[in-house]
Design an enzyme around this catalytic site. Structure first.
Site, PDB file in Angstrom:
ATOM      1  CE  LYS A 108      -4.526   0.784   0.232  1.00 29.74           C
ATOM      2  NZ  LYS A 108      -5.597  -0.121  -0.237  1.00 29.74           N
TER       3      LYS A 108
HETATM    4  P1  NAD Z   1     -13.088   7.639  -2.714  1.00 28.11           P
HETATM    5  O1  NAD Z   1     -12.081   8.664  -2.361  1.00 28.11           O
HETATM    6  O2  NAD Z   1     -13.478   7.458  -4.149  1.00 28.11           O
HETATM    7  O3  NAD Z   1     -14.437   7.898  -1.900  1.00 28.11           O
HETATM    8  C1  NAD Z   1     -14.467   7.982  -0.502  1.00 28.11           C
HETATM    9  C2  NAD Z   1     -15.857   8.403  -0.055  1.00 28.11           C
HETATM   10  O4  NAD Z   1     -15.886   8.408   1.375  1.00 28.11           O
HETATM   11  C3  NAD Z   1     -16.237   9.817  -0.492  1.00 28.11           C
HETATM   12  O5  NAD Z   1     -17.628   9.858  -0.783  1.00 28.11           O
HETATM   13  C4  NAD Z   1     -15.935  10.647   0.752  1.00 28.11           C
HETATM   14  O6  NAD Z   1     -16.702  11.843   0.805  1.00 28.11           O
HETATM   15  C5  NAD Z   1     -16.331   9.677   1.836  1.00 28.11           C
HETATM   16  N1  NAD Z   1     -15.679   9.965   3.122  1.00 28.11           N
HETATM   17  C6  NAD Z   1     -14.390  10.353   3.350  1.00 28.11           C
HETATM   18  N2  NAD Z   1     -14.187  10.556   4.663  1.00 28.11           N
HETATM   19  C7  NAD Z   1     -15.365  10.279   5.269  1.00 28.11           C
HETATM   20  C8  NAD Z   1     -15.794  10.316   6.610  1.00 28.11           C
HETATM   21  N3  NAD Z   1     -14.965  10.692   7.586  1.00 28.11           N
HETATM   22  N4  NAD Z   1     -17.072   9.958   6.880  1.00 28.11           N
HETATM   23  C9  NAD Z   1     -17.910   9.594   5.896  1.00 28.11           C
HETATM   24  N5  NAD Z   1     -17.566   9.553   4.600  1.00 28.11           N
HETATM   25  C10 NAD Z   1     -16.313   9.897   4.299  1.00 28.11           C
HETATM   26  O7  NAD Z   1     -12.533   6.274  -2.100  1.00 28.11           O
HETATM   27  P2  NAD Z   1     -12.901   4.794  -2.540  1.00 28.11           P
HETATM   28  O8  NAD Z   1     -11.918   4.363  -3.566  1.00 28.11           O
HETATM   29  O9  NAD Z   1     -14.361   4.690  -2.804  1.00 28.11           O
HETATM   30  O10 NAD Z   1     -12.527   3.975  -1.206  1.00 28.11           O
HETATM   31  C11 NAD Z   1     -13.435   3.839  -0.127  1.00 28.11           C
HETATM   32  C12 NAD Z   1     -12.999   2.678   0.762  1.00 28.11           C
HETATM   33  O11 NAD Z   1     -12.964   1.476  -0.015  1.00 28.11           O
HETATM   34  C13 NAD Z   1     -11.597   2.815   1.386  1.00 28.11           C
HETATM   35  O12 NAD Z   1     -11.596   2.165   2.635  1.00 28.11           O
HETATM   36  C14 NAD Z   1     -10.720   2.030   0.415  1.00 28.11           C
HETATM   37  O13 NAD Z   1      -9.524   1.575   1.015  1.00 28.11           O
HETATM   38  C15 NAD Z   1     -11.666   0.883   0.085  1.00 28.11           C
HETATM   39  N6  NAD Z   1     -11.349   0.189  -1.167  1.00 28.11           N
HETATM   40  C16 NAD Z   1     -11.313   0.850  -2.354  1.00 28.11           C
HETATM   41  C17 NAD Z   1     -11.044   0.137  -3.530  1.00 28.11           C
HETATM   42  C18 NAD Z   1     -11.079   0.799  -4.884  1.00 28.11           C
HETATM   43  O14 NAD Z   1     -11.053   0.064  -5.888  1.00 28.11           O
HETATM   44  N7  NAD Z   1     -11.159   2.104  -4.998  1.00 28.11           N
HETATM   45  C19 NAD Z   1     -10.778  -1.235  -3.468  1.00 28.11           C
HETATM   46  C20 NAD Z   1     -10.810  -1.880  -2.230  1.00 28.11           C
HETATM   47  C21 NAD Z   1     -11.112  -1.155  -1.088  1.00 28.11           C
END
Ligand code: NAD
Length: 416
Positions: A108
């Site tokens: 990561k």
């Molecule tokens: P992103 O940046 O696209 O979206 C994050 C979302 O969470 C946004 O809507 C943001 O406003 C919201 N957010 C941020 N802080 C917050 C808070 N304190 N309270 C409530 N909402 C909040 O990120 P993403 O890629 O969608 O990732 C989200 C989660 O999924 C993370 O834990 C990431 O590690 C996990 N994840 C992502 C992927 C991927 O393919 N992008 C894959 C596996 C896991």
């Protein structure tokens, strides 16, 4: 019950790791080797801001374990991204990639910054400088980054370009790129789609019909917005959605097409007019069948776990529950579908993208989604069967499978 007040997120993830290692009967030396990241790099990332000042950010790349293949894991841009968090997320990647049985180790990366306050040109400069600071660790057969919280396909395009300036055209150096630059179709929806496959299988097993089931989703980014969209297509009733600004609740079900339109124009879901405004804390406590945390880590903890009214928690985010919350909810009979299973769809389609880049080919959407479905279902069934056979939670089963596979390969390779 685990007292987790002072625990870092890395220590918390290792509570889950240790439980699996204990059940697997791994000896202390092997445990220590698997627990610790193999390599960690911290870098300074200085950039000139748009107003001409110099600002220095801190970036990281942690390669947790490479026994099963090249290191693989996303890059996070977030104000709270620090070494402990990146370590935790890197270790989750190791167990996740092993659980779904794709040929990668775990890594990561991240930069402690707030991308929401930065311009596009600043983010471009930041990403290029960071890439140049870590490029000696990267390689298509060594370490392949991808998007995560606060980063997206544009970030990956900049990373690929910066890496290419040193090494020549290398599309396979990152995944989650724009399709026009060698990205895979279906990568943007993959994590949400994978989560929905798992939710659907679990609903079937538990005896909840997805049609009309009440859903609450925290986070409306790459993962949350696709999860919401696909669940609505399946006929579920999405009653609560939030982002960092706050959330909206409508007991009759939110019109998702209208919500997506609103998000495009206003930039947030929190002021969607067709529902009641709720805080993120209130959102988590709404009565529903499925609660899907899809934002940041540790949102469900010892202080609020007992207040949850969901029947099933679907961990689309990484590490949304502390071990203390996990214990409280298990005790209360809430089903928890663990992160390393639920959100593996993203890295699975990243794996497809990486293989497509090797032979300069492009799969179509049907093939991507079909193969994704097969791998997710296989992993879900393996976890469910182990959980039933050994009378353990789905998380314990998932970690046992992932940790067990890495431990086996470490021995085969003769490291120890
Ligand atoms: P992103 O940046 O696209 O979206 C994050 C979302 O969470 C946004 O809507 C943001 O406003 C919201 N957010 C941020 N802080 C917050 C808070 N304190 N309270 C409530 N909402 C909040 O990120 P993403 O890629 O969608 O990732 C989200 C989660 O999924 C993370 O834990 C990431 O590690 C996990 N994840 C992502 C992927 C991927 O393919 N992008 C894959 C596996 C896991």
């Amino acid at each position: 019950m685990v007292g987790t007040k002072e625990m870092t997120v890395y220590e918390e993830v290792n509570v889950f790791f240790d439980r699996a290692a204990e059940r697997l009967g791994l000896d202390d030396g092997v445990r220590e080797m698997l627990r610790r990241p193999w390599r960690e790099l911290q870098v300074s990332v200085p950039i000139r801001t748009d107003d001409g000042a110099i600002k220095v950010y801190t970036g990281y790349r942690v390669q947790h374990n490479g026994a099963r293949g090249p290191y693989k894991g996303g890059v996070r841009y977030h104000p709270l991204a620090d070494l402990e968090e990146i370590r935790a997320l890197a270790s989750l990647m190791t167990w996740k990639n092993a659980l779904v049985d794709i040929p990668f180790g775990g890594a990561k990366g991240g930069i402690q910054c707030d991308p929401r306050t930065m311009s596009e040109t600043e983010l471009n400069r930041l990403t290029r400088r960071y890439t140049l600071q870590i490029e000696h660790l990267l390689g298509v057969n060594r370490d392949i980054p991808a998007p995560d919280l606060g980063t997206n396909s544009q970030t990956m395009a900049w990373m690929m370009d910066a890496y290419g300036q040193v090494h020549g055209y290398t599309p396979g150096i990152v995944t989650g790129k724009p399709v026009e630059l060698g990205g895979s179709v279906g990568r943007d929806s993959a994590t949400g789609r994978g989560a929905v496959y798992v939710l659907r299988e679990a609903a079937n097993d538990i005896g909840i019909s997805p049609a009309g089931a009440r859903i609450v989703v925290q986070g409306f980014g790459q993962v949350g917005s696709w999860t919401v969209r696909l669940l609505a297509d399946m006929g579920c009733k999405v009653i609560g959605v939030s982002d960092v600004e706050g959330g909206v609740y409508n007991s009759g079900g939110i019109d998702i097409d209208a919500l997506l339109q609103h998000k495009l124009s206003s930039g947030t879901v929190s002021d969607f007019p067709h529902g009641d405004r709720v805080t993120n804390e209130e959102l988590l406590e709404l009565e529903c069948e499925f609660l899907v945390p899809a934002a940041i880590d540790k949102v469900i903890h010892g202080g609020n776990a007992a207040k949850l009214k969901a029947k099933v928690v679907v961990e689309a985010a990484n590490h949304p529950l502390t071990p203390e919350a996990d214990d409280i909810l298990n005790e209360a009979g809430v089903s928890i579908l663990p992160d390393i299973l639920v959100n593996a769809g993203g890295v699975i389609v990243s794996y497809f993208e990486w293989t497509q880049n090797f032979y300069q080919h492009q799969w179509d959407m049907e093939r991507v989604n079909d193969e994704l479905g097969k791998i997710m279902t296989r992993a879900y069934v393996a976890v469910r069967e182990k959980s039933a056979a050994e009378r353990i939670t789905m998380r314990e089963a998932a970690f046992m499978i992932g940790v067990g596979r890495v431990a086996k390969v470490v021995k085969m390779r003769g490291f120890i």
